[in-house]
Design a protein around this motif. Sequence first.
Motif, short mmCIF file in Angstrom:
data_model
loop_
_atom_site.label_atom_id
_atom_site.label_comp_id
_atom_site.label_asym_id
_atom_site.label_seq_id
_atom_site.Cartn_x
_atom_site.Cartn_y
_atom_site.Cartn_z
N TYR A 19 62.77 91.68 -13.61
CA TYR A 19 62.63 90.26 -13.33
C TYR A 19 63.43 89.86 -12.08
O TYR A 19 64.49 90.44 -11.82
CB TYR A 19 63.11 89.43 -14.53
CG TYR A 19 62.12 89.40 -15.67
CD1 TYR A 19 61.48 88.22 -16.04
CD2 TYR A 19 61.79 90.56 -16.36
CE1 TYR A 19 60.56 88.18 -17.08
CE2 TYR A 19 60.88 90.54 -17.41
CZ TYR A 19 60.27 89.35 -17.75
OH TYR A 19 59.35 89.33 -18.77
N ASN A 21 65.21 86.64 -10.28
CA ASN A 21 65.76 85.30 -10.46
C ASN A 21 66.16 84.79 -9.07
O ASN A 21 67.27 85.02 -8.63
CB ASN A 21 66.96 85.40 -11.41
CG ASN A 21 67.77 84.13 -11.53
OD1 ASN A 21 67.22 83.06 -11.76
ND2 ASN A 21 69.08 84.26 -11.41
N VAL A 74 58.49 90.53 -12.18
CA VAL A 74 58.19 89.19 -12.66
C VAL A 74 59.13 88.18 -12.02
O VAL A 74 60.36 88.31 -12.16
CB VAL A 74 58.31 89.11 -14.20
CG1 VAL A 74 57.86 87.72 -14.68
CG2 VAL A 74 57.51 90.20 -14.87
N CYS A 76 60.87 85.17 -12.41
CA CYS A 76 61.24 84.32 -13.54
C CYS A 76 62.74 84.39 -13.71
O CYS A 76 63.31 85.48 -13.76
CB CYS A 76 60.54 84.82 -14.81
SG CYS A 76 61.00 83.92 -16.30
#
Length: 202
Positions: A19, A21, A74, A76
């Motif tokens: 992921y 961020n 991803v 996110c």
Amino acid sequence: MKLTEEIGDVLYDYGSGLYANITNRCPCACEFCIRTMTDSLGSADSLWLKREPTPEEVIEMLGDWDLSKYEELVFCGYGEPMERLEDLLTIARWIKKNTDLKVRINTNGLGDLINGRPVEPELAGVIDAVSVSLNQSDAQKYNDLCHPKFGIESYDAMLDFTREVKKYVPRVAMSVVGVIPQEDIDRCASIAEELDVPFRVR
């Protein structure tokens, strides 16, 4: 490691995915948001960034990870990825050129309002999947639960984004949080069916 110490946890391992961020900015203040409950998620110690990383810094950080372990990157974290659309796309293009990873965006679906223009065409050929947070069954309930800064029009904008992004991204899905009443979950499932996208409760 030096960049992580300077910026914070940008990349983190969660489930089977890697992921990214890249921002803590978000136009919503959802009452269920996990960032109001904990600082950490997955392998991250804290998803609160000291500052936003540049695309070049994210790409440098990716070099510290064994990307062969993952199927997708991803976007996110503790913010809405579409707040940094251009930077997101720069990173995603690097991923597509240099790795076998698929690229997914988890979004509140307010990218058009955030950026002041239809953003869906810009995702074509770069983003493989988009997951849109539906979260409630009508505009007023959504407004009361998610408190979007754009107000009551946010709900229809999110539905319009979902309809439009299907033209440019191969996989589009919608989700809701399990904390809302079952009758609202059922209605949300019907909305997703009307939009012809997969639906899940998270």
